[in-house]
Design an enzyme around this catalytic site. Structure first.
Site, PDB file in Angstrom:
ATOM      1  N   SER A   1      14.517  44.350  -6.752  1.00  0.00           N
ATOM      2  CA  SER A   1      14.212  45.781  -6.677  1.00  0.00           C
ATOM      3  C   SER A   1      12.775  46.049  -6.241  1.00  0.00           C
ATOM      4  O   SER A   1      12.083  46.916  -6.783  1.00  0.00           O
ATOM      5  CB  SER A   1      14.474  46.449  -8.030  1.00  0.00           C
ATOM      6  OG  SER A   1      14.551  47.846  -7.896  1.00  0.00           O
TER       7      SER A   1
ATOM      8  N   SER B   1      15.617  53.004  -9.789  1.00  0.00           N
ATOM      9  CA  SER B   1      15.739  52.178  -8.587  1.00  0.00           C
ATOM     10  C   SER B   1      17.140  52.127  -7.993  1.00  0.00           C
ATOM     11  O   SER B   1      17.325  51.536  -6.920  1.00  0.00           O
ATOM     12  CB  SER B   1      15.257  50.754  -8.878  1.00  0.00           C
ATOM     13  OG  SER B   1      13.849  50.710  -8.937  1.00  0.00           O
TER      14      SER B   1
ATOM     15  N   LYS C   1      17.600  52.971  -4.403  1.00  0.00           N
ATOM     16  CA  LYS C   1      17.483  52.023  -3.288  1.00  0.00           C
ATOM     17  C   LYS C   1      18.821  51.706  -2.619  1.00  0.00           C
ATOM     18  O   LYS C   1      18.839  51.093  -1.545  1.00  0.00           O
ATOM     19  CB  LYS C   1      16.793  50.741  -3.744  1.00  0.00           C
ATOM     20  CG  LYS C   1      15.348  50.945  -4.204  1.00  0.00           C
ATOM     21  CD  LYS C   1      14.659  49.608  -4.481  1.00  0.00           C
ATOM     22  CE  LYS C   1      13.238  49.795  -4.981  1.00  0.00           C
ATOM     23  NZ  LYS C   1      13.156  50.007  -6.437  1.00  0.00           N
TER      24      LYS C   1
END
Length: 373
Positions: free
Chosen positions: A112, A52, A55
């Protein structure tokens, strides 16, 4: 010359850093935000799954869309079936549920949320596929040569890779040019949906590390535990990237090790001339003088042992002849520490001074003669 000194300084800092500190993660990097200087690196170009931490790019493109006016924090996004199907970390968006860009950014930064990351991408580019194209294009523009994105979330996908170096580059771009993101990345606990959904930041440093400003965690079975951690103290902000640590606790310890090393060892100094720079006479110009101003490179990253003994020497041209282009070099501000030159900052023309024309010169002479008579 300035570039050579900066390059040598960066190499020196990297060499010293590599000897002075160590982390368990197989790949890691520490970067100072303002100058982009690398203070520590360990197999920083290894192409690894970022989970993640991907991101960071999704957030960067969202902030750029807000800055350009394409989006606003109050823009309402309607969740698609695709966004709601992501799985993994999420806030359980329902198809057709509506939420503002601000709330979706909060969900992405704090917990997240994969569903919100995709919804933001779809709003910006029309589809996740089109958004991923933009992610890869932006990565190319930033010189992220180790990176290939396959989705907006970091969920496992064949060929979805980046490096500690590239994560530091995009993290720096985000925090340097979009400081407003801190309103989300520094949240420890909050809620959505009028208090019905609780959020607790996946980045434990926000609560437990002094000066923490963000930025993004990530973990999957293959990526293991990753982190882009940012923190600021005494006007200096650092980015610590940790890749493929064995445990969640270890990634935070490794990040703290790098950040604490950086804050203990280096200082950021913004150098400006100690006395006002005098205007320089211009011959044959449409005006009599031109004002010198400092150019780029006034932010100096130095070892703390050298930062307290800075001395300046200003060298300026006695006179210049028109035309003078804006940005033309008129002199140099030399900064030394312990007798060694640490920076040579160009002093540039802060304005354009065109050359006087024959007609203007004649009018001047006539005016002078008239006043004298």
């Amino acid at each position: 010359m300035k570039k050579v000194i900066a390059l040598l300084g960066a190499v020196l800092l990297l060499t010293v850093g590599a000897r002075a500190v160590e982390v368990a993660a197989p790949s890691a990097l520490l970067m100072e935000k303002e100058t982009g200087t690398i203070l520590y690196a360990k197999d920083e170009h290894a192409k690894l799954e970022p989970a993640s931490v991907t991101k960071v790019m999704t957030i960067l493109l969202t902030m750029e869309a807000i800055d350009s006016g394409q989006l606003s924090y109050d823009t309402v996004i309607t969740a698609s079936a695709h966004a709601c199907s992501m799985g993994g970390s999420q806030i359980w968006l329902k198809e057709h549920e509506q939420m503002t860009v601000s709330d979706m950014l909060k969900a992405v930064c704090v917990v997240s949320a994969n569903d919100c990351a995709v919804a933001l991408g779809e709003q910006i580019a029309g589809s996740e596929e089109a958004f991923v194209e933009r992610m890869n294009q932006r990565a190319k523009e930033l010189g992220m040569n180790d990176t290939t994105f396959k989705n907006a979330t970091g969920l496992p996908a064949e060929g979805h890779v980046t490096s500690a170096h590239d994560i530091a580059v995009m993290s720096r771009e985000l925090i340097k040019n979009h400081p407003d993101i801190r309103q989300y990345t520094t949240i420890w606990m909050d809620t959505l949906r009028d208090g019905q959904s609780s959020l607790v930041n996946t980045n434990k440093l926000i609560r437990f590390y002094e000066g923490a400003t963000g930025l993004k965690t990530g973990s999957t079975d293959n990526a293991l535990y990753c982190l882009s951690a940012t923190a600021e103290r005494d006007g200096m902000e650092l980015v610590a990237v940790i890749m493929k640590d064995a445990t969640s606790a270890q990634r935070f310890e490794d990040a703290k090790t790098l950040l604490s090393y950086g804050f203990a060892t280096y200082a950021l100094k913004n150098v400006t001339p100690e006395t006002p720079l005098a205007p320089i006479p211009v011959t044959l110009g449409t005006q009599a003088t031109v004002q010198p101003v400092p150019g780029e490179g006034t932010a100096l990253l130095l070892e703390k042992s050298r930062a307290g003994d800075l001395r300046q020497t200003v060298t300026l041209a006695e006179t210049v002849e028109a035309p003078v282009e804006m940005g033309a070099q008129l002199g140099t501000l030399t900064v030394t520490s312990g007798g060694e030159t640490v920076a040579e900052i160009p002093l540039l023309a802060g304005e354009e001074v065109p050359r006087v024309t024959y007609r203007q010169m004649l009018l001047r002479l006539l005016k002078t003669a008239f006043l004298a008579g």
